[in-house]
Write a protein that holds these residues in place. Structure first.
Motif, PDB file in Angstrom:
ATOM      1  N   SER A  90     -27.357  45.685  -2.735  1.00  0.00           N
ATOM      2  CA  SER A  90     -28.492  46.355  -1.899  1.00  0.00           C
ATOM      3  C   SER A  90     -28.700  47.526  -2.481  1.00  0.00           C
ATOM      4  O   SER A  90     -29.855  47.913  -2.597  1.00  0.00           O
ATOM      5  CB  SER A  90     -28.129  46.265  -0.588  1.00  0.00           C
ATOM      6  N   SER A  94     -32.307  48.797  -4.019  1.00  0.00           N
ATOM      7  CA  SER A  94     -33.138  49.882  -3.333  1.00  0.00           C
ATOM      8  C   SER A  94     -33.301  51.039  -4.145  1.00  0.00           C
ATOM      9  O   SER A  94     -34.542  51.588  -4.283  1.00  0.00           O
ATOM     10  CB  SER A  94     -32.446  50.049  -2.027  1.00  0.00           C
ATOM     11  N   ARG A  97     -36.088  50.155  -6.796  1.00  0.00           N
ATOM     12  CA  ARG A  97     -37.448  49.979  -6.327  1.00  0.00           C
ATOM     13  C   ARG A  97     -37.927  51.615  -5.839  1.00  0.00           C
ATOM     14  O   ARG A  97     -38.978  52.014  -6.150  1.00  0.00           O
ATOM     15  CB  ARG A  97     -37.497  49.433  -4.894  1.00  0.00           C
ATOM     16  N   LYS A 156     -43.667  45.673  -3.652  1.00  0.00           N
ATOM     17  CA  LYS A 156     -42.842  46.815  -2.860  1.00  0.00           C
ATOM     18  C   LYS A 156     -42.891  48.139  -3.726  1.00  0.00           C
ATOM     19  O   LYS A 156     -43.093  49.028  -3.137  1.00  0.00           O
ATOM     20  CB  LYS A 156     -41.398  46.007  -2.795  1.00  0.00           C
ATOM     21  N   GLU A 229     -38.845  46.360   2.359  1.00  0.00           N
ATOM     22  CA  GLU A 229     -37.572  45.265   2.437  1.00  0.00           C
ATOM     23  C   GLU A 229     -37.489  44.573   3.492  1.00  0.00           C
ATOM     24  O   GLU A 229     -36.700  43.697   3.741  1.00  0.00           O
ATOM     25  CB  GLU A 229     -36.272  46.167   2.018  1.00  0.00           C
ATOM     26  N   ALA A 233     -38.207  40.431   1.713  1.00  0.00           N
ATOM     27  CA  ALA A 233     -37.304  40.876   0.609  1.00  0.00           C
ATOM     28  C   ALA A 233     -35.990  39.917   0.900  1.00  0.00           C
ATOM     29  O   ALA A 233     -35.778  39.370   1.808  1.00  0.00           O
ATOM     30  CB  ALA A 233     -36.678  42.300   0.644  1.00  0.00           C
ATOM     31  N   GLY A 236     -31.503  44.423  -0.554  1.00  0.00           N
ATOM     32  CA  GLY A 236     -31.779  45.716  -0.271  1.00  0.00           C
ATOM     33  C   GLY A 236     -31.244  46.234   1.200  1.00  0.00           C
ATOM     34  O   GLY A 236     -30.939  45.560   1.923  1.00  0.00           O
ATOM     35  N   TYR A 239     -33.295  44.906   3.955  1.00  0.00           N
ATOM     36  CA  TYR A 239     -32.773  43.326   4.152  1.00  0.00           C
ATOM     37  C   TYR A 239     -31.567  43.498   5.065  1.00  0.00           C
ATOM     38  O   TYR A 239     -31.505  42.414   5.919  1.00  0.00           O
ATOM     39  CB  TYR A 239     -32.645  42.712   2.864  1.00  0.00           C
TER      40      TYR A 239
END
Length: 292
Positions: A90, A94, A97, A156, A229, A233, A236, A239
Motif C-alpha cells: 500500500s 500510494s 501515485r 488517479k 483510492e 482501487a 493503497g 483502500y
C-alpha cells in the motif's frame, strides 16, 4: 576653545543605555528564546495522551472503546499487516501515485504560470476558465474521470495532478508578478539576455511563493489521493480504510490514517528542508529581526 563633547559613547555605556531603550526584544514581544524543540517530541506526546485517553475510556466507558483503540493496539495490528505485506504494497502504491501526480501538477503549473506572466493574451483566455473549473472539489471530478478513463492508475494520477495544479498556478503566478521591475530593468541595462533574467532574477524572486504553493498543494494532493483510492482501487492506504470500514476493523482504519499522517509529514519535512536550503536569505521573519 572648548571642544564639543563627542556623540560617540564607549561600548559599556551603550550596553547600559540599550537596557533602557525602546528596542524591541523577545521579552517585550511576549516571546521567549529557548532551545529548539525536536519535532518528534510533540508527536510522541500526542500518542502518549491518545494512549491515556483510550485506556481511561476503556475503564470509565465514556463511549464504546472499539471506536478509539489505543496506539499500542494499533501498532500491534499494524505489525500484523506489515508481516502480511499489505502495508508495504500500500505504501509503495500510494507513494508512487502521489509522487507522479504531484510532480506532473507542479510542472504544468510552473509552465503555464510562466506563459501567463509573459503573455497577457494567454492570461486573458485561460484565467476565466481556470477560475470557473478550479474550485470544483476532487470528489466531484473523480466519477467523471473514472467514466472517461476507467479505473486504472491514470485517472488517479490525473486527479492528484489537477488538485496540485490549481493552487500551484495561483501561488506561482502571484510570485512571478511580484518581481520588482527595477531588478529586471537593471539586468536589461547591463545587457543580460532573457534567459539570464528569468533564471537569475525572476525565478529566484518568485521562489518563496512557489514553495508556499507546493506546501499548500501537498496537503490537497494527499486528500485527492485518499479519495481516488477509496473509489475504484485495489491497493493503497485509501483502500485499507475502505476495506476496514466494510469489515468494521477500526484498528486497521487507524493504521492507515496514522500512515497517511506520517507519510505527509515526511513529504512536508522534505519540502521544508528544500525551502531552508534554497531561500535561506529570507530568514524567519520577526524572529530574525529580534535579537535573542
Amino acid at each position: 576653545m572648548k571642544e564639543p563633547a563627542s556623540t560617540l559613547k564607549p561600548p559599556v555605556e551603550l550596553a547600559k543605555a540599550d537596557k533602557g531603550s525602546a528596542v524591541p526584544s523577545n521579552r517585550y514581544l511576549g516571546l521567549r528564546s529557548g532551545k529548539r524543540v525536536n519535532g518528534l517530541v510533540p508527536i510522541a506526546l500526542f500518542f502518549i495522551l491518545w494512549e491515556l485517553l483510550s485506556r481511561a475510556n476503556h475503564y470509565m466507558e465514556w463511549f464504546n472503546p472499539v471506536f478509539l483503540p489505543p496506539p499500542s493496539e494499533i501498532a500491534t495490528d499494524g505489525w500484523a499487516l506489515w508481516q502480511s505485506g499489505i502495508i508495504l504494497d500500500s505504501l509503495v502504491s500510494s507513494t508512487g501515485r502521489i509522487a507522479a501526480g504531484f510532480l506532473i501538477g507542479t510542472a504544468a503549473a510552473l509552465l503555464i504560470a510562466v506563459w501567463m506572466s509573459r503573455f497577457a493574451i494567454v492570461e486573458q483566455w485561460l484565467g476565466p476558465v481556470l477560475n470557473l473549473i478550479g474550485p470544483i472539489p476532487a470528489l466531484a471530478l473523480l466519477p467523471i474521470f473514472i467514466i472517461w478513463l476507467g479505473i486504472g492508475e491514470f485517472p488517479k494520477v490525473l486527479l492528484i495532478a489537477w488538485t496540485t495544479f490549481v493552487p500551484m498556478l495561483a501561488y506561482t503566478l502571484d510570485g512571478l508578478k511580484s518581481v520588482q521591475p527595477a531588478l529586471i530593468r537593471s539586468a536589461l541595462s547591463l545587457g543580460a539576455a532573457q534567459r539570464h533574467i528569468f533564471f537569475k532574477v525572476t525565478l529566484p524572486s518568485a521562489l518563496p511563493n512557489v514553495l508556499v504553493g507546493m506546501q499548500v498543494s501537498l496537503g490537497l494532493a494527499f486528500s485527492s489521493l485518499i479519495v481516488s483510492e477509496m473509489m475504484g482501487a485495489k491497493d493503497g492506504l485509501g483502500y485499507i480504510i475502505v476495506d476496514a470500514r466494510n469489515f468494521f476493523k477500526m484498528s486497521n482504519m487507524f493504521v492507515a490514517i496514522v500512515l497517511i499522517g506520517l507519510e505527509y509529514s515526511l513529504f512536508s519535512y522534505m519540502l521544508k528542508r528544500l525551502e531552508r536550503k534554497v531561500i535561506r536569505w529570507r530568514g524567519d521573519g520577526i524572529r530574525s529581526a529580534v535579537e535573542k
